[in-house]
Design a protein around this motif. Structure first.
Motif, PDB file in Angstrom:
ATOM      1  N   ASP A 215     -56.500   0.951 -17.534  1.00  0.00           N
ATOM      2  CA  ASP A 215     -57.825   1.047 -18.156  1.00  0.00           C
ATOM      3  C   ASP A 215     -58.309   2.496 -18.233  1.00  0.00           C
ATOM      4  N   PHE A 216     -58.105   3.238 -17.134  1.00  0.00           N
ATOM      5  CA  PHE A 216     -58.706   4.569 -17.029  1.00  0.00           C
ATOM      6  C   PHE A 216     -57.772   5.689 -17.490  1.00  0.00           C
TER       7      PHE A 216
ATOM      8  N   TRP B 116     -51.564   2.904 -20.052  1.00  0.00           N
ATOM      9  CA  TRP B 116     -50.489   2.101 -19.472  1.00  0.00           C
ATOM     10  C   TRP B 116     -49.270   2.921 -19.098  1.00  0.00           C
TER      11      TRP B 116
ATOM     12  N   THR C 150     -49.447   4.010 -15.589  1.00  0.00           N
ATOM     13  CA  THR C 150     -49.149   2.909 -14.677  1.00  0.00           C
ATOM     14  C   THR C 150     -47.669   2.904 -14.317  1.00  0.00           C
TER      15      THR C 150
ATOM     16  N   ILE D 116     -51.378  -5.784 -18.493  1.00  0.00           N
ATOM     17  CA  ILE D 116     -51.551  -4.590 -19.325  1.00  0.00           C
ATOM     18  C   ILE D 116     -50.928  -4.772 -20.715  1.00  0.00           C
TER      19      ILE D 116
ATOM     20  N   GLU E 210     -52.958  -3.688 -23.911  1.00  0.00           N
ATOM     21  CA  GLU E 210     -53.039  -2.239 -24.111  1.00  0.00           C
ATOM     22  C   GLU E 210     -51.708  -1.679 -24.604  1.00  0.00           C
TER      23      GLU E 210
ATOM     24  N   ALA F 203     -53.568  -2.527 -13.410  1.00  0.00           N
ATOM     25  CA  ALA F 203     -54.501  -2.799 -14.504  1.00  0.00           C
ATOM     26  C   ALA F 203     -55.618  -1.756 -14.558  1.00  0.00           C
ATOM     27  N   ALA F 204     -56.109  -1.358 -13.377  1.00  0.00           N
ATOM     28  CA  ALA F 204     -57.173  -0.353 -13.333  1.00  0.00           C
ATOM     29  C   ALA F 204     -56.678   0.998 -13.839  1.00  0.00           C
TER      30      ALA F 204
END
Length: 391
Positions: A169-170, A173, A176, A42, A45, A165-166
């Motif tokens: 993306d959505f 970060w 996360t 990540i 990002e 990571a997913a």
């Protein structure tokens, strides 16, 4: 068989079961691993959000590793003083705070500081987890129990890193880090509510260097240093080799991590053989097998499919080596397990730093082929150190 015999047999079977608390420890490893392994994927990002370069973001990962090493070496001894369960609860709380601070970081220096706190927490948590694994392991099933706990690294590599990571993306970060922080609080509560026999304080906290005086500690920790430097030195550059030399997309790195993780987890089915054959005589042999895997990796470095196959066996052999190494270390002195495992974690993360740096210079000067060859040499040294350690 009489009813009395049946009753005794049943009680014996019940005593030999791996306790459910071992699964809690596995999840703890998975949470820690999800943070330590997730920052790389990540990083782009995070860099875009904080308006810095990706390499600058990875300084947070380096500081995490150094914080873990220093904490494990100098604070691991308090596990013996206050008990591993209590110290694990404190460490997981600090971990959650550090992860929450990472999610709220407005600038890179703040993120680096937050990851330092996370590293300090991990340096306490990891030796506490390994100490507890040795404590709760039923007699005759020590290897299986420790192997189960070690599969937490597989959990973080196969599930935690892709999921992180997913999420990045959505949802970004920052989410996360918040998700991993929430997971840390959940396992913290599970540890707090658990009743673990035998985790009472064992010894007064003393200098961490006194644990080096325990018979067998120095050769086994030396083997650990060589073992970990070899792993991290190769793992750090295998992705760049696939992308630069074999001209594969970055997604190919994900399959390498997945194959390694599956191999690492699959070795859990072999752990019971360690209990039957004995950890003392197996460790040098396992390290020699790891050396052979590195030689095979050098030979396969020009083929992606061959590399996937070798990486699977790399994970399998590394699991067995790490399992037996921890068994040997935790058996050296039951009253100083925390300090010894703290030194083990400290050596591991110092080896990460040194191995990545040294192998990076070798990679720049030569090619990837030279890295597994050098790693094989380190594993020969590790096998020699393990053979010299008293059983």
């Amino acid at each position: 068989m009489t009813n009395a015999d049946q009753h005794i047999s049943t009680k014996s079977v019940e005593r030999s079961r791996i306790p459910p608390f071992a699964f809690v420890l596995t999840t703890c490893i998975g949470v820690i691993g999800s943070n330590s392994l997730a920052l790389g994927p990540i990083a782009p990002e995070v860099a875009r959000s904080l308006d810095v370069g990706a390499p600058a973001v990875m300084t947070a990962s380096a500081v995490f590793g150094l914080g873990t090493a220093a904490s494990a070496i100098f604070l691991g001894r308090f596990i013996d003083r206050y008990g591993p369960s209590r110290m694990l609860v404190i460490a997981l709380l600090l971990l959650a705070i550090g992860l929450g601070a990472s999610a709220a970081a407005p600038a890179l220096p703040f993120l680096v500081t937050a990851q330092l706190l996370v590293g300090i927490a991990a340096g306490i948590a990891l030796p506490a987890i390994y100490t507890l694994a040795a404590i709760v392991a039923p007699a005759g099933r020590e290897s299986e129990t420790i192997g189960l706990v070690l599969t937490g690294w597989t959990l973080s590599m196969v599930a935690g890193v892709p999921l992180s990571a997913a999420i990045a993306d959505f949802a970004g970060w920052r989410v996360t880090f918040l998700v991993v922080a929430a997971a840390a609080l959940i396992v913290c509560a599970a540890v707090r509510m658990a009743v673990v026999r035998g985790d009472a304080p064992q010894a007064a906290a003393s200098s961490p260097l006194t644990a080096l005086g325990v018979r067998g500690a120095v050769p086994l920790l030396s083997a650990c240093a060589a073992f970990m430097a070899a792993f991290y030195g190769v793992y750090a550059y295998i992705g760049d080799h696939l992308h630069a030399a074999l001209e594969l997309p970055l997604s190919a790195n994900g399959f390498i991590a997945a194959f390694y993780g599956v191999g690492f987890g699959s070795a859990a089915f072999l752990d019971r053989l360690i209990d039957r054959l004995g950890a003392g005589k197996l460790l040098p042999l396992i390290f020699l097998v790891v050396a052979a895997v590195y030689v095979a990796m050098a030979a396969a470095s020009g083929s992606y499919k061959a590399m996937l196959a070798v990486v699977f066996f790399w994970g399998l052999a590394n699991h067995l080596g790490l399992n037996v190494l921890i068994m040997r270390l935790t058996a050296l002195s039951p009253t100083r397990r925390g300090a010894i495992m703290g030194l083990n974690s400290g050596v591991t993360y110092l080896a990460l730093f040194a191995g990545t740096l040294a192998f990076g210079n070798l990679y720049s000067a030569a090619s990837f082929f030279a890295l597994p060859v050098a790693a094989g040499g380190l594993m020969l040294a590790a096998a020699l150190c393990a053979a010299l350690a008293p059983r």
